[in-house]
Write a protein that holds these residues in place. Structure first.
Motif, mmCIF file in Angstrom:
data_model
loop_
_atom_site.group_PDB
_atom_site.id
_atom_site.type_symbol
_atom_site.label_atom_id
_atom_site.label_comp_id
_atom_site.label_asym_id
_atom_site.label_seq_id
_atom_site.Cartn_x
_atom_site.Cartn_y
_atom_site.Cartn_z
ATOM 1 N N THR A 2 0.830 -1.203 0.000
ATOM 2 C CA THR A 2 0.000 0.000 0.000
ATOM 3 C C THR A 2 0.863 1.251 0.000
ATOM 4 N N TYR A 5 2.296 1.764 -3.509
ATOM 5 C CA TYR A 5 1.271 2.286 -4.423
ATOM 6 C C TYR A 5 0.963 3.751 -4.121
ATOM 7 N N ASP A 6 0.926 4.105 -2.844
ATOM 8 C CA ASP A 6 0.691 5.509 -2.480
ATOM 9 C C ASP A 6 1.780 6.416 -3.057
ATOM 10 N N VAL A 9 0.973 7.382 -6.396
ATOM 11 C CA VAL A 9 -0.289 8.130 -6.399
ATOM 12 C C VAL A 9 -1.463 7.261 -6.856
ATOM 13 N N PHE A 10 -1.444 5.993 -6.460
ATOM 14 C CA PHE A 10 -2.580 5.099 -6.675
ATOM 15 C C PHE A 10 -3.312 4.949 -5.349
ATOM 16 N N ASP A 11 -4.635 4.985 -5.408
ATOM 17 C CA ASP A 11 -5.415 4.682 -4.215
ATOM 18 C C ASP A 11 -5.547 3.171 -4.098
ATOM 19 N N THR A 12 -5.419 2.656 -2.898
ATOM 20 C CA THR A 12 -5.550 1.221 -2.680
ATOM 21 C C THR A 12 -6.739 0.942 -1.771
ATOM 22 N N VAL A 13 -7.352 -0.197 -2.003
ATOM 23 C CA VAL A 13 -8.483 -0.637 -1.195
ATOM 24 C C VAL A 13 -8.250 -2.100 -0.849
ATOM 25 N N THR A 38 -11.846 7.363 -7.104
ATOM 26 C CA THR A 38 -11.198 7.564 -5.810
ATOM 27 C C THR A 38 -11.316 6.285 -4.989
ATOM 28 N N ARG A 39 -10.617 6.247 -3.896
ATOM 29 C CA ARG A 39 -10.704 5.113 -2.973
ATOM 30 C C ARG A 39 -12.147 4.922 -2.505
ATOM 31 N N ASP A 40 -12.829 6.025 -2.188
ATOM 32 C CA ASP A 40 -14.214 5.931 -1.718
ATOM 33 C C ASP A 40 -15.136 5.367 -2.800
ATOM 34 N N THR A 43 -14.530 1.632 -3.131
ATOM 35 C CA THR A 43 -15.124 0.931 -1.999
ATOM 36 C C THR A 43 -16.624 0.742 -2.208
#
Length: 55
Positions: A2, A5-6, A9-13, A38-40, A43
């Motif tokens: 994670t 990836y951050d 600049v990738f969002d991870t879930v 986005t991550r949200d 999700t």
């Protein structure tokens, strides 16, 4: 992973456990709505997934 990836600049879930990987399969909302989420949003799409062909 994670943190790596951050840095890119990738969002991870977290989609654990592996038995839940069907939620990102072709035809599921997380697969079909790929562009710039986005991550949200990802999700939410994971929770919208429905198993196909189960009785």
């Amino acid at each position: 992973m994670t943190r790596l990836y951050d840095q890119f600049v990738f969002d991870t879930v977290d989609n654990s456990p592996l038995s839940e990987s069907w939620r990102t399969a072709p035809g599921q909302p997380a697969w079909t709505e790929l562009a710039h989420r986005t991550r949200d949003e990802l999700t939410v799409n994971l929770t919208r997934a429905r198993r196909i062909g189960q009785r």
